[in-house]
Each structure stands twice: as C-alpha cells, then as structure tokens.
Design a protein around this motif. Structure first.
Motif, PDB file in Angstrom:
ATOM      1  N   PRO A  13      -3.331  12.511  10.224  1.00  0.00           N
ATOM      2  CA  PRO A  13      -4.691  12.954   9.797  1.00  0.00           C
ATOM      3  C   PRO A  13      -4.552  13.281   8.273  1.00  0.00           C
ATOM      4  CG  PRO A  13      -4.520  13.323  12.249  1.00  0.00           C
ATOM      5  CD  PRO A  13      -3.219  12.906  11.598  1.00  0.00           C
ATOM      6  N   VAL A  14      -3.622  14.125   8.006  1.00  0.00           N
ATOM      7  CA  VAL A  14      -3.286  14.612   6.696  1.00  0.00           C
ATOM      8  C   VAL A  14      -2.958  13.556   5.784  1.00  0.00           C
ATOM      9  CG1 VAL A  14      -1.769  16.401   5.592  1.00  0.00           C
ATOM     10  CG2 VAL A  14      -2.367  16.708   7.933  1.00  0.00           C
ATOM     11  N   LEU A  15      -2.394  12.637   6.072  1.00  0.00           N
ATOM     12  CA  LEU A  15      -2.158  11.267   5.256  1.00  0.00           C
ATOM     13  C   LEU A  15      -3.497  10.721   4.801  1.00  0.00           C
ATOM     14  CD1 LEU A  15      -0.456   9.128   3.832  1.00  0.00           C
ATOM     15  CD2 LEU A  15      -0.297   7.927   5.947  1.00  0.00           C
ATOM     16  N   HIS A  16      -4.233  10.602   5.799  1.00  0.00           N
ATOM     17  CA  HIS A  16      -5.439   9.932   5.791  1.00  0.00           C
ATOM     18  C   HIS A  16      -6.198  10.674   4.869  1.00  0.00           C
ATOM     19  CE1 HIS A  16      -8.922   7.280   7.000  1.00  0.00           C
ATOM     20  NE2 HIS A  16      -9.459   8.552   6.825  1.00  0.00           N
ATOM     21  N   GLU A  17      -6.394  11.756   4.887  1.00  0.00           N
ATOM     22  CA  GLU A  17      -7.244  12.872   3.971  1.00  0.00           C
ATOM     23  C   GLU A  17      -6.681  12.756   2.536  1.00  0.00           C
ATOM     24  OE1 GLU A  17     -10.135  13.870   4.444  1.00  0.00           O
ATOM     25  OE2 GLU A  17     -10.034  12.893   6.634  1.00  0.00           O
ATOM     26  N   ILE A  18      -5.301  12.896   2.335  1.00  0.00           N
ATOM     27  CA  ILE A  18      -4.781  12.959   1.043  1.00  0.00           C
ATOM     28  C   ILE A  18      -4.945  11.390   0.464  1.00  0.00           C
ATOM     29  CG2 ILE A  18      -2.551  12.590  -0.220  1.00  0.00           C
ATOM     30  CD1 ILE A  18      -1.481  14.960   1.890  1.00  0.00           C
ATOM     31  N   ALA A  19      -4.652  10.468   1.051  1.00  0.00           N
ATOM     32  CA  ALA A  19      -4.939   9.012   0.279  1.00  0.00           C
ATOM     33  C   ALA A  19      -5.942   8.344   1.117  1.00  0.00           C
ATOM     34  CB  ALA A  19      -3.905   8.452   0.677  1.00  0.00           C
ATOM     35  N   ARG A  44       0.935  -1.128  -0.061  1.00  0.00           N
ATOM     36  CA  ARG A  44       0.065   0.064   0.020  1.00  0.00           C
ATOM     37  C   ARG A  44       0.719   1.412   0.084  1.00  0.00           C
ATOM     38  NH1 ARG A  44      -3.832  -1.507   3.361  1.00  0.00           N
ATOM     39  NH2 ARG A  44      -2.758  -0.729   5.333  1.00  0.00           N
ATOM     40  N   ARG A  45       2.077   1.251   0.744  1.00  0.00           N
ATOM     41  CA  ARG A  45       2.967   2.404   0.774  1.00  0.00           C
ATOM     42  C   ARG A  45       3.441   2.698  -0.540  1.00  0.00           C
ATOM     43  NH1 ARG A  45       7.407   0.366   3.185  1.00  0.00           N
ATOM     44  NH2 ARG A  45       6.108   0.554   5.354  1.00  0.00           N
ATOM     45  N   GLN A  46       3.678   1.823  -1.466  1.00  0.00           N
ATOM     46  CA  GLN A  46       4.126   2.029  -2.864  1.00  0.00           C
ATOM     47  C   GLN A  46       3.164   2.512  -3.684  1.00  0.00           C
ATOM     48  OE1 GLN A  46       5.667  -1.876  -3.644  1.00  0.00           O
ATOM     49  NE2 GLN A  46       7.712  -1.472  -3.001  1.00  0.00           N
ATOM     50  N   ALA A  47       1.915   1.782  -3.470  1.00  0.00           N
ATOM     51  CA  ALA A  47       0.602   2.401  -4.151  1.00  0.00           C
ATOM     52  C   ALA A  47       0.478   3.934  -4.003  1.00  0.00           C
ATOM     53  CB  ALA A  47      -0.438   1.575  -4.154  1.00  0.00           C
ATOM     54  N   ILE A  48       0.376   4.308  -2.748  1.00  0.00           N
ATOM     55  CA  ILE A  48       0.266   5.626  -2.325  1.00  0.00           C
ATOM     56  C   ILE A  48       1.131   6.427  -2.688  1.00  0.00           C
ATOM     57  CG2 ILE A  48      -0.033   7.320  -0.051  1.00  0.00           C
ATOM     58  CD1 ILE A  48      -1.443   4.950   1.267  1.00  0.00           C
ATOM     59  N   ILE A  49       2.453   6.345  -2.515  1.00  0.00           N
ATOM     60  CA  ILE A  49       3.487   7.121  -3.187  1.00  0.00           C
ATOM     61  C   ILE A  49       3.557   7.313  -4.679  1.00  0.00           C
ATOM     62  CG2 ILE A  49       6.238   7.013  -3.569  1.00  0.00           C
ATOM     63  CD1 ILE A  49       6.385   5.586  -0.966  1.00  0.00           C
ATOM     64  N   LYS A  50       3.062   6.342  -5.598  1.00  0.00           N
ATOM     65  CA  LYS A  50       2.693   6.463  -6.807  1.00  0.00           C
ATOM     66  C   LYS A  50       1.572   7.324  -7.292  1.00  0.00           C
ATOM     67  CE  LYS A  50       1.915   3.557 -11.044  1.00  0.00           C
ATOM     68  NZ  LYS A  50       1.776   2.422 -11.735  1.00  0.00           N
ATOM     69  N   ALA A  51       0.547   7.184  -6.419  1.00  0.00           N
ATOM     70  CA  ALA A  51      -0.714   7.901  -6.579  1.00  0.00           C
ATOM     71  C   ALA A  51      -0.388   9.474  -6.109  1.00  0.00           C
ATOM     72  CB  ALA A  51      -1.747   7.535  -5.756  1.00  0.00           C
ATOM     73  N   HIS A  52       0.149   9.713  -4.760  1.00  0.00           N
ATOM     74  CA  HIS A  52       0.286  10.854  -4.093  1.00  0.00           C
ATOM     75  C   HIS A  52       1.877  11.060  -3.967  1.00  0.00           C
ATOM     76  CE1 HIS A  52      -3.856  11.202  -3.923  1.00  0.00           C
ATOM     77  NE2 HIS A  52      -3.807   9.725  -3.419  1.00  0.00           N
ATOM     78  N   LYS A  96       6.226  15.925   1.652  1.00  0.00           N
ATOM     79  CA  LYS A  96       5.824  16.787   2.391  1.00  0.00           C
ATOM     80  C   LYS A  96       5.306  16.639   4.007  1.00  0.00           C
ATOM     81  CE  LYS A  96       3.189  19.400  -1.019  1.00  0.00           C
ATOM     82  NZ  LYS A  96       1.985  20.021  -1.577  1.00  0.00           N
ATOM     83  N   LEU A  97       5.114  15.326   4.231  1.00  0.00           N
ATOM     84  CA  LEU A  97       4.716  14.674   5.627  1.00  0.00           C
ATOM     85  C   LEU A  97       5.819  13.875   6.371  1.00  0.00           C
ATOM     86  CD1 LEU A  97       1.165  13.332   4.404  1.00  0.00           C
ATOM     87  CD2 LEU A  97       1.850  15.596   5.303  1.00  0.00           C
TER      88      LEU A  97
END
Length: 376
Positions: A308-314, A42-50, A56-57
């Motif tokens: 919480p910012v990560l949760h909102e972004i992804a 999931r980390r790799q998928a989130i980095i690819k998408a965002h 930033k975080l």
C-alpha cells in the motif's frame, strides 16, 4: 452485465481489437503479445521517478511469521474441536468454509510471500518456514510452488513456462457457463495438476523434505486427533480454491476483463491489453494484500505490508489502471458473462526463463531474490 472493474473506458474481452503488439484473430483464441511484459517497463519508470522505493520498501517483513503462527494455531484448534464431528454435518461444513477455507487461503498466500524470501533474510530459513506454513494445508506443495511461481513472474504469459496460464485444452473444453462454473469450483485442482502437465520439476532435497514433513504431520493428526481432523484441513484447502470469496483472486489477477483507458496520464500505462489487475477491497486484510497485484508484479521484493505504501508513493502509475471492486463479483462475472472466459489471457511465445531454488545446497548467492525484481 455490469463490469467488475473500475475503469474509464471499457470494452468486453472479445471486442478488444488487435493493435501493433497484440493479436487475437478470433474469439476462441488467446491474446498473443509480441512485446515485453509491462511490469519491467513500469518498474524501471517508477524507480526513475521514485528511487527511494527500492531502498526503503524492499526486504523481509518480520510480521509474516507471527501471522503464520497465529493462523496455524487457529487451524489446529479447529481441527481438534471437530475431531468427533461428522464431515457431512452442517457444523463441520460451515466451519470448513467460513473459517478453514479463509485460513488456508491465508496460508497459501503466506507461502506466496515466503517464496519471494520475504519472511526471513536467509533463503534456507524461508524454504523451511514455507514447509511449516504448508502443514495445515494437508498436502505438500510449498517446495514445488516456489520455482513455478517465480517462473510465472520472470516469464509472465510465456506459453510453456507460465503455468498460471490455462492450456488450450482447458480453454476449449471449459469455454461455456457450465465449464467455467466447473473450473471455478475445482480450480485448486487445476492449479495443482496443470504445472506438472506443462513441465515437471526435478525431485530435490527440499521437495523430499516437504513431502516427509507433511506425511508425518498428517499421520500425527490422524493418530492423535482422528481422520475427521485431517479431513477438515484438506476440505479447508479445497474450499479455499473453490467458490469462496477469497478464491476470486486467482481469476482476478490476470484474466482480461476489459481494456484500460486509452489516454493514460502516464506513458508507461499505455499498454494494448492489461495483463494484470489489482483489487483494493477489504479482503486484502485476510490475504497478504495479494489484491495489489500490479504493485506486486512490479516489485516482487516488496512485502505485503509495504505494497500500500508503494501504491501511494507511485500513485500516478496506478491511477489509470483498471482494477476490480469485488472478488465475489469477479467469480460471478467470469462464470456468467459469455464474453469473458478461459481464452481471455495474454500469451507470448518468447522470453522469460525458469527460475527457482532447485537444490537445498544451492541456496545462497545464486538463489537470493534481487532487491528489485525479487525473482533472480
């Protein structure tokens, strides 16, 4: 019994059927997985998408040290005010449970944050500050916690490495309502003793410093305030890991209660059995947002204020994952539901590695937390 999770499709733990990557041959067995733990995927998928998530975080949170100082001062004040109070008095016990246990749980989790190098940029500054945060807890543990905890991240579910997992001995003897009640009442002792049973760490300089600093602090407390003050701090630590609402996070994080939705919107969430559960309730305000546990395992280098910012972004990656509504209900559900228990954990035989700072003079490039994984 009603579920303690928010999810769309649910099944009790012992009714989860084996799939290609998970086997559970009988009700008295852990779930054995033969796939990679889900957080790296999931980390790799989130980095690819965002891709902005990492840039930033990730990185230290300056606010952490001020919160630690404030809670340290609160506990020291309570210990001094109770110096002439009987440890069996109602005033002592209520204060230790309501204020002390909550405060020391906060300090436990500050050490959790600091173990990921999220209070200061310099690794050595984090090691030393963790020893300071440890002082009101009364028993030295911060130096040992870090390598065990980082290994838990790098070796999630790996039998013989992840000391967060109950042993077969524990699961066999505590697989009952009374056994689970005993475990929940004394779980702080299980988390203290179990790691040393699974594998022992070498005694290093930072461990010796942790022990010396704690013994000195405890001696000064007894010498100038009295035994009741030290008893208050130690009782606060015990209650923080006992039948206390904030202690629910220990069980909520990785015990398998139910299956996630089989038809997840995001392919990276299509996992056979969830290994990590988040909680998005108000107690996160007292516990460094440790309830955002999927988010934390996905990006251990993101501090508590930015989870919480990560949760909102992804959010599309987290919306389909089951999560708990109440830590108090988690404890109640865990104890009384015969379909949920010590066996309800995902284990794997292979993968992972031991991680952590073993010597003070090794701190530096080899021990820096990775900008993404946070557990190099």
């Amino acid at each position: 019994m009603p579920s303690s999770l928010v999810t769309t499709t649910v099944q009790p733990c012992d009714q989860i059927q084996p799939r290609q990557s998970v086997a559970n041959p009988d009700s008295n067995a852990f779930f054995w997985s033969y796939t990679e733990e889900p957080h790296r995927t999931r980390r790799q998928a989130i980095i690819k998408a965002h891709p902005e998530v990492v840039t930033k975080l990730c990185g230290p949170e300056p606010l952490t040290k001020y919160v630690v100082f404030a809670v340290f001062a609160l506990q020291l004040m309570c210990a001094l005010l109770l110096r002439k109070t009987s440890i069996l008095s109602l005033q002592f016990l209520i204060t230790a449970y309501s204020i002390g246990a909550t405060a020391n749980q906060n300090l436990f989790l500050s050490i959790h944050e600091i173990s990921h190098n999220l209070a200061f940029k310099a690794p050595l500054a984090n090691r030393l500050f963790a020893v300071f945060a440890n002082l009101p807890i009364g028993i030295p543990y911060s130096a040992a916690f870090r390598p065990y905890h980082l290994t838990h991240h790098k070796s999630l579910g790996v039998d013989g490495l992840d000391t967060d997992l109950p042993t077969s001995f524990e699961a066999f003897f505590l697989d009952s309502v009374l056994g689970k009640a005993f475990f929940c009442t004394f779980q702080i002792l299980f988390y203290a003793i179990r790691p040393m049973v699974v594998y022992q760490l070498p005694l290093t300089q930072i461990h010796l410093f942790n022990i010396a600093a704690q013994v000195t602090f405890d001696y000064l407390i007894v010498q100038y305030a009295g035994a009741s003050s030290l008893a208050y701090l130690i009782m606060s630590s015990f209650l923080a890991g006992s039948l206390h609402p904030c202690a629910g996070h220990f069980i909520a994080e990785h015990y398998v209660f139910e299956k996630p939705n089989k038809v997840a919107k995001n392919p990276s969430n299509l996992i056979p059995v969830p290994e990590t559960f988040s909680y998005y309730g108000p107690l996160n305000l007292l516990t460094y947002n440790v309830g955002l546990h999927n988010e934390h395992h996905d990006f251990p280098a993101i501090p508590w204020t930015r989870l919480p910012v990560l949760h909102e972004i992804a959010k599309e990656f987290y919306a389909d994952l089951p999560h708990h509504k109440s830590w108090t209900w988690v404890i109640w559900h865990f104890i009384w539901d015969r379909e949920v228990g010590m066996w309800c954990r995902v284990k794997r035989k292979d993968g992972g590695r031991k991680v952590g700072g073993w010597k003070v003079d090794e701190l530096g490039a080899n021990e820096r937390e990775g900008a993404i994984s946070g557990v190099n």
